[in-house]
Write a protein that holds these residues in place. Structure first.
Motif, PDB file in Angstrom:
ATOM      1  N   UNK A   1       0.860  -1.187   0.000  1.00  0.00           N
ATOM      2  CA  UNK A   1       0.000   0.000   0.000  1.00  0.00           C
ATOM      3  C   UNK A   1       0.890   1.230   0.000  1.00  0.00           C
ATOM      4  N   UNK A   2       0.534   2.213  -0.800  1.00  0.00           N
ATOM      5  CA  UNK A   2       1.268   3.480  -0.808  1.00  0.00           C
ATOM      6  C   UNK A   2       0.704   4.353   0.296  1.00  0.00           C
ATOM      7  N   UNK A   3       1.567   4.696   1.235  1.00  0.00           N
ATOM      8  CA  UNK A   3       1.129   5.448   2.413  1.00  0.00           C
ATOM      9  C   UNK A   3       2.287   6.267   2.964  1.00  0.00           C
ATOM     10  N   UNK A   4       1.960   7.071   3.974  1.00  0.00           N
ATOM     11  CA  UNK A   4       2.987   7.874   4.649  1.00  0.00           C
ATOM     12  C   UNK A   4       4.032   6.962   5.268  1.00  0.00           C
ATOM     13  N   UNK A   5       5.268   7.411   5.259  1.00  0.00           N
ATOM     14  CA  UNK A   5       6.378   6.645   5.822  1.00  0.00           C
ATOM     15  C   UNK A   5       6.307   6.712   7.343  1.00  0.00           C
ATOM     16  N   UNK A   6       5.783   5.654   7.950  1.00  0.00           N
ATOM     17  CA  UNK A   6       5.614   5.623   9.396  1.00  0.00           C
ATOM     18  C   UNK A   6       6.926   5.406  10.134  1.00  0.00           C
ATOM     19  N   UNK A   7       7.919   4.879   9.441  1.00  0.00           N
ATOM     20  CA  UNK A   7       9.219   4.638  10.067  1.00  0.00           C
ATOM     21  C   UNK A   7      10.204   5.778   9.830  1.00  0.00           C
TER      22      UNK A   7
END
Length: 164
Positions: free
Chosen positions: A124-130
């Motif tokens: 899934x393309x999403x905000x970089x949580x790491x």
């Protein structure tokens, strides 16, 4: 009712389909938590990732014969511990799936394996949580990367449990 009922005497009904009650209970509890939290739209990829991650956590944290405590506070605390950011969730899932497989195959295990495979193999393309620089630094939602679905579903499941 036994966790894998075939609605027949002695657990068989002429080769009937076994009902994965333990998995269905875990998925139902996960759906209740995610709908109550209302963080993402039901039916979205994000929702499905959160649902599968939480259902896997609930199912694998339980005894092999099904949910024992329902919404008991100690159960929710255990689910929160397993979904916490600093925990190695993927190895825990694979270890628990392997332990369950050693006890025999069944429809609950098949559904849990399918959920894990989807979470691992769907991106899934999403905000970089790491990509945060510190625990207090905000997530830059314009910085989007491809993540395995579990990396998005797990924090969604954890936050939903907190909001429950």
């Amino acid at each position: 009712m036994l966790p894998e009922s075939t609605n027949g005497a002695g657990g068989t009904s002429g080769g009937g389909l076994a009902v994965p009650m333990a998995w269905l209970c875990a998925e139902y509890l996960a759906d209740e938590v995610l709908r109550a939290a209302a963080l993402v739209a039901p039916g979205s990829l994000e929702y499905r990732a959160g649902l599968q991650a939480l259902a896997l956590t609930v199912h694998l944290a339980e005894e092999p014969d099904g949910p024992a405590g329902g919404w008991a506070a100690c159960r929710v605390d255990e689910w929160l511990r397993h979904t916490a950011y600093d925990r190695p969730w993927p190895p825990w899932v694979e270890e628990r799936l392997a332990a369950r497989a050693a006890g025999g195959e069944g429809p609950d295990l098949a559904l849990a394996r399918t959920a894990w495979q989807r979470l691992r193999d769907t991106w899934i393309r999403a905000a970089d949580l790491d990509g945060r620089t510190g625990p207090e630094s905000p997530v830059d939602e314009t910085e989007q990367i491809w993540l395995p679905a579990w990396k998005l579903g797990l924090p969604l499941a954890h936050l939903s449990l907190h909001l429950r």
